[in-house]
Scaffold this active site. Structure first.
Site, short mmCIF file in Angstrom:
data_model
loop_
_atom_site.label_atom_id
_atom_site.label_comp_id
_atom_site.label_asym_id
_atom_site.label_seq_id
_atom_site.Cartn_x
_atom_site.Cartn_y
_atom_site.Cartn_z
N ASP A 60 3.32 -13.32 -14.03
CA ASP A 60 2.44 -12.17 -13.90
C ASP A 60 1.39 -12.56 -12.86
O ASP A 60 0.53 -13.40 -13.12
CB ASP A 60 1.77 -11.84 -15.23
CG ASP A 60 0.83 -10.64 -15.16
OD1 ASP A 60 0.43 -10.25 -14.03
OD2 ASP A 60 0.47 -10.10 -16.21
N SER A 140 1.47 -0.91 2.56
CA SER A 140 2.14 0.39 2.49
C SER A 140 1.61 1.31 3.59
O SER A 140 0.45 1.16 4.02
CB SER A 140 1.88 1.05 1.13
OG SER A 140 2.38 2.37 1.09
N TYR A 153 -3.91 4.05 -5.63
CA TYR A 153 -2.89 3.21 -5.01
C TYR A 153 -3.16 3.07 -3.52
O TYR A 153 -3.13 1.97 -2.96
CB TYR A 153 -1.51 3.81 -5.25
CG TYR A 153 -0.40 3.10 -4.52
CD1 TYR A 153 0.14 1.92 -5.01
CD2 TYR A 153 0.13 3.63 -3.34
CE1 TYR A 153 1.16 1.26 -4.33
CE2 TYR A 153 1.16 2.99 -2.66
CZ TYR A 153 1.66 1.80 -3.16
OH TYR A 153 2.67 1.16 -2.48
N LYS A 157 -3.95 -0.47 -1.26
CA LYS A 157 -3.18 -0.92 -0.11
C LYS A 157 -4.06 -1.00 1.15
O LYS A 157 -3.84 -1.86 2.02
CB LYS A 157 -1.98 0.00 0.12
CG LYS A 157 -0.94 -0.09 -1.00
CD LYS A 157 -0.43 -1.52 -1.19
CE LYS A 157 0.72 -1.59 -2.18
NZ LYS A 157 1.26 -2.96 -2.32
#
Length: 249
Positions: A60, A140, A153, A157
């Site tokens: 993790d 991304s 999100y 990024k």
């Protein structure tokens, strides 16, 4: 071939999707691979299919102790770390930014952001002692061209891209190159979350936004990562490489 001969690469999120593509492609080019993932069964499958040049490690990446154990496993098995790929990622489902609960938000930052911090703490001293290395993060297009519905999100990024550029400047004197990839969405396990729902209509809508007319594939991303990891990119650092079929134009 053999562009990564005698190199050791740790790849997080390597049991599926982009990470699996990188693991297989890097191994084809002579690298030894640490297939790191939360899904140990899938990681073991990928490592077994690659063969003796790969080991599987359950990790993790949001937990420092587990990151340290992952790096220690790489050192025990192969004796060095030349390439660190921060590929594991997490997102909330596309929708109202106010509807994302705090637990999900924390998980996004832990995986997409803190992972990069942990990797630096754990591998930079090793790379410096070896005379250099490469760190690559899967960012991304969302960090460059944010779209509604994925606000938190997108922000994670964008942070990854800025961290990449800052790390590149600071680590250049140590001969450690730091770059990131900015893929457009691909047919991976996260696609349905990016779209909100996985339907033929949604896929068509996504595909229509890409000038080259398709979504990304693991091989697209793996080939881009291979270039950045190889000595062919020895003078490239601090870039956010768009692997997006023209999506960000």
């Amino acid at each position: 071939m053999n562009r990564l001969d005698n190199k050791v690469a740790i790849i997080t999120g390597a049991a599926s999707g982009f990470g699996e593509g990188m693991a297989r492609r890097f191994a084809e080019e002579g690298a030894k691979i640490v297939v790191a993932d939360l899904n140990m069964e899938a990681a073991e499958r990928v490592a077994a299919e690659i063969g003796a040049a790969a080991i599987a490690v359950k990790a993790d990446v949001s937990k420092r102790a587990q990151f340290e154990d992952m790096v220690a496993a790489a050192m025990e098995a192969f004796g060095r770390v030349d390439i660190m790929i921060n590929n594991a990622g997490y997102t909330h489902r596309s929708g109202d930014m106010l509807g994302v609960d705090e637990e999900t938000f924390d998980r996004i930052t832990d995986i997409n952001m803190k992972q990069i911090y942990h990797s630096a703490i754990c591998v930079v001293p090793i790379m410096e002692g070896q005379g250099g290395g490469v760190i690559i993060t899967t960012a991304s297009t969302a960090g460059l061209r944010p779209r509604p519905g994925l606000t938190w999100y997108n922000a994670s990024k964008g942070w990854a891209i800025t961290a990449t550029k800052s790390m590149a400047v600071e680590l250049a004197p140590k001969n450690i190159r730091v770059n990131c990839l900015c893929p457009v969405a691909g047919a991976t396990g996260m696609l349905s979350l990016f779209m909100g729902e996985d339907t033929p209509e949604k896929r068509a809508q996504f595909t229509a936004s890409v000038p080259l007319g398709r979504l990304s594939t693991p091989l697209d991303i793996a080939n881009a990562a291979l270039y950045l990891a190889s000595d062919e990119a020895a003078f490239i650092t601090g870039v956010a490489l768009e692997v997006d079929g023209g999506r960000c134009i």
